[in-house]
Write a protein that holds these residues in place. Sequence first.
Motif, PDB file in Angstrom:
ATOM      1  N   SER A  11      -9.961  -0.131   1.840  1.00  0.00           N
ATOM      2  CA  SER A  11      -9.135  -1.279   1.456  1.00  0.00           C
ATOM      3  C   SER A  11      -7.811  -0.825   0.853  1.00  0.00           C
ATOM      4  O   SER A  11      -6.759  -1.400   1.128  1.00  0.00           O
ATOM      5  CB  SER A  11      -9.903  -2.150   0.454  1.00  0.00           C
ATOM      6  N   CYS A  12      -7.866   0.237   0.041  1.00  0.00           N
ATOM      7  CA  CYS A  12      -6.641   0.739  -0.593  1.00  0.00           C
ATOM      8  C   CYS A  12      -5.652   1.276   0.429  1.00  0.00           C
ATOM      9  O   CYS A  12      -4.477   0.882   0.452  1.00  0.00           O
ATOM     10  CB  CYS A  12      -6.983   1.841  -1.594  1.00  0.00           C
ATOM     11  N   LYS A  15      -3.526  -1.014   2.796  1.00  0.00           N
ATOM     12  CA  LYS A  15      -2.459  -1.867   2.282  1.00  0.00           C
ATOM     13  C   LYS A  15      -1.093  -1.388   2.791  1.00  0.00           C
ATOM     14  O   LYS A  15      -0.849  -0.190   2.936  1.00  0.00           O
ATOM     15  CB  LYS A  15      -2.460  -1.842   0.750  1.00  0.00           C
ATOM     16  N   ASP A  16      -0.202  -2.333   3.046  1.00  0.00           N
ATOM     17  CA  ASP A  16       1.139  -2.000   3.536  1.00  0.00           C
ATOM     18  C   ASP A  16       1.901  -1.110   2.549  1.00  0.00           C
ATOM     19  O   ASP A  16       2.733  -0.296   2.950  1.00  0.00           O
ATOM     20  CB  ASP A  16       1.950  -3.285   3.776  1.00  0.00           C
ATOM     21  N   ALA A  18       0.527   1.072   0.427  1.00  0.00           N
ATOM     22  CA  ALA A  18      -0.287   2.205  -0.023  1.00  0.00           C
ATOM     23  C   ALA A  18       0.505   3.505  -0.053  1.00  0.00           C
ATOM     24  O   ALA A  18       0.465   4.250  -1.041  1.00  0.00           O
ATOM     25  CB  ALA A  18      -1.517   2.355   0.872  1.00  0.00           C
ATOM     26  N   THR A  46      -1.416  -7.009  -8.429  1.00  0.00           N
ATOM     27  CA  THR A  46      -1.671  -6.286  -7.187  1.00  0.00           C
ATOM     28  C   THR A  46      -1.715  -4.788  -7.447  1.00  0.00           C
ATOM     29  O   THR A  46      -2.613  -4.082  -6.986  1.00  0.00           O
ATOM     30  CB  THR A  46      -0.574  -6.602  -6.156  1.00  0.00           C
ATOM     31  N   PHE A  50      -4.939  -2.039  -7.479  1.00  0.00           N
ATOM     32  CA  PHE A  50      -4.849  -0.843  -6.645  1.00  0.00           C
ATOM     33  C   PHE A  50      -5.119   0.411  -7.473  1.00  0.00           C
ATOM     34  O   PHE A  50      -5.925   1.270  -7.094  1.00  0.00           O
ATOM     35  CB  PHE A  50      -3.454  -0.776  -6.014  1.00  0.00           C
TER      36      PHE A  50
END
Length: 205
Positions: A11-12, A15-16, A18, A46, A50
């Motif tokens: 999931s991490c 992310k756009d 990341a 957010t 993260f």
Amino acid sequence: MDFKQAAILGSCISKDYAEDMFALLATYKNISASEAASRLNLHIKTVQDFLEDLYILKIVEREEVYEGKRPYFRYNLTVRQVIMNVDLTHLFPEGNKEEARLKLCIREKQNSRARFTTSRSNDYISNVVIWTGEGRDREERKINLSIPQGKFLFHLPFPTAEPLTIGGLITKAGLDGSNIPEIIDIVGVLIEFGVIESVEGHNII
């Protein structure tokens, strides 16, 4: 790494932002969520989520510091590589348990509300349709079978017939030992849905 940890990591890194987040962590000795959020123009929640996920995975360390009386965390990157390695060993069937399950006597359950669809070649079952619920809540569940599973179920005794062991049915269907795990899997599923019954009352799981 277990599946829960792999899911968090996946999931991490999906992310756009990341790569930009990791770039900041690699550049700064340590950084707060608010600093990273303002730098990347992201919502602070957010970024906090993260960074906390990375902390759970031990990819970053955090230190609690105080600004006046208000505490907050500063994060620093502790690794130079992130490797996803998921151990699947525990998912493989154990041989001694499989052997016990092969002795289980089974047959189709009376009034199971299931439909077995035979293949065009008429030598194996291609799918099983199961109806669950009543009235407007009635739902249809279609399970497509592998060919070994279909050949196995083609020989499943009818509700009024004498039950056979799973091992005996595997032999009757002309299958070999490599198909045992998937056969046991589908038997377990169909017992759960009330399509197959264990005549001796043993649990397939």
